[in-house]
Scaffold this active site. Structure first.
Site, PDB file in Angstrom:
ATOM      1  N   TYR A  98       8.292  46.071  -4.864  1.00  0.00           N
ATOM      2  CA  TYR A  98       8.968  47.278  -4.402  1.00  0.00           C
ATOM      3  C   TYR A  98      10.218  47.510  -5.229  1.00  0.00           C
ATOM      4  O   TYR A  98      10.777  46.586  -5.806  1.00  0.00           O
ATOM      5  CB  TYR A  98       9.319  47.187  -2.913  1.00  0.00           C
ATOM      6  CG  TYR A  98      10.238  46.045  -2.558  1.00  0.00           C
ATOM      7  CD1 TYR A  98       9.717  44.809  -2.195  1.00  0.00           C
ATOM      8  CD2 TYR A  98      11.606  46.207  -2.605  1.00  0.00           C
ATOM      9  CE1 TYR A  98      10.563  43.754  -1.888  1.00  0.00           C
ATOM     10  CE2 TYR A  98      12.456  45.162  -2.296  1.00  0.00           C
ATOM     11  CZ  TYR A  98      11.931  43.941  -1.934  1.00  0.00           C
ATOM     12  OH  TYR A  98      12.760  42.900  -1.630  1.00  0.00           O
ATOM     13  N   CYS A  99      10.633  48.757  -5.319  1.00  0.00           N
ATOM     14  CA  CYS A  99      11.859  49.108  -6.017  1.00  0.00           C
ATOM     15  C   CYS A  99      12.412  50.352  -5.347  1.00  0.00           C
ATOM     16  O   CYS A  99      11.863  50.821  -4.354  1.00  0.00           O
ATOM     17  CB  CYS A  99      11.602  49.325  -7.503  1.00  0.00           C
ATOM     18  SG  CYS A  99      10.492  50.688  -7.849  1.00  0.00           S
ATOM     19  N   THR A 100      13.491  50.894  -5.875  1.00  0.00           N
ATOM     20  CA  THR A 100      14.150  52.008  -5.194  1.00  0.00           C
ATOM     21  C   THR A 100      13.227  53.213  -5.014  1.00  0.00           C
ATOM     22  O   THR A 100      13.044  53.689  -3.904  1.00  0.00           O
ATOM     23  CB  THR A 100      15.415  52.432  -5.966  1.00  0.00           C
ATOM     24  OG1 THR A 100      16.233  51.285  -6.137  1.00  0.00           O
ATOM     25  CG2 THR A 100      16.182  53.491  -5.207  1.00  0.00           C
TER      26      THR A 100
END
Ligand SMILES: [Zn+2]
Ligand SMILES: [Zn+2]
Length: 144
Positions: free
Chosen positions: A27-29
């Site tokens: 996951y990332c922003t």
């Protein structure tokens, strides 16, 4: 890791190969960088690779403070952080602490020792007024 490019070195080091047959969620922003990471992992032979659709921003919009995410989210604009719900919410968790006094805060500042220092650091408003520097620069100034 500091940059997306570091993903490649990290993966090629082989230290995560033990996870190849396990489900992995990245996951990332905003969901862009984990797209890159996912394809690198699949190319290296990871079997079950998932990512959070739309990144943590979308996740936060959907679940607010009641999801698995705790604390603020760092964002790459002038706000520097965003919250997924009200701080009055019973599920609200504040993880950040002022680097100078330890008080709970979620406010990032740029170190005032520019351009020598480009660090961002967490600070309460009171310490920002008296010591507008990151931890390292404040220590250096105190001992100078
Ligand atoms: Zn403080
Ligand atoms: Zn600094």
């Amino acid at each position: 890791m500091e940059t997306t490019h570091d993903f490649i070195k990290e993966l090629e080091s082989g230290k995560y190969d033990w996870m190849k047959d396990k489900p992995v969620i990245s996951y990332c922003t905003g969901g862009i960088r984990c797209e890159v990471l996912s394809s690198l992992m699949i190319n290296r032979g990871f079997q079950e690779v998932y990512q959070i659709d739309g990144g943590i921003v979308r996740y936060g919009e959907q679940f607010g403070n009641s999801g698995l995410w705790e604390g603020s989210l760092y964002v790459f604009d002038d706000r520097m952080h965003t919250e997924f719900g009200s701080p009055e919410d019973p599920d609200y968790v504040q993880l950040g602490h002022c680097v100078h006094c330890g008080e709970a805060t979620n406010q990032f500042y740029n170190c005032a020792n520019e351009p020598e220092c480009r660090k961002q650091y967490l600070s309460c408003e009171r310490c920002r007024e008296t010591t507008p520097y990151c931890g390292e620069c404040a220590t250096e100034r105190a001992s100078a």
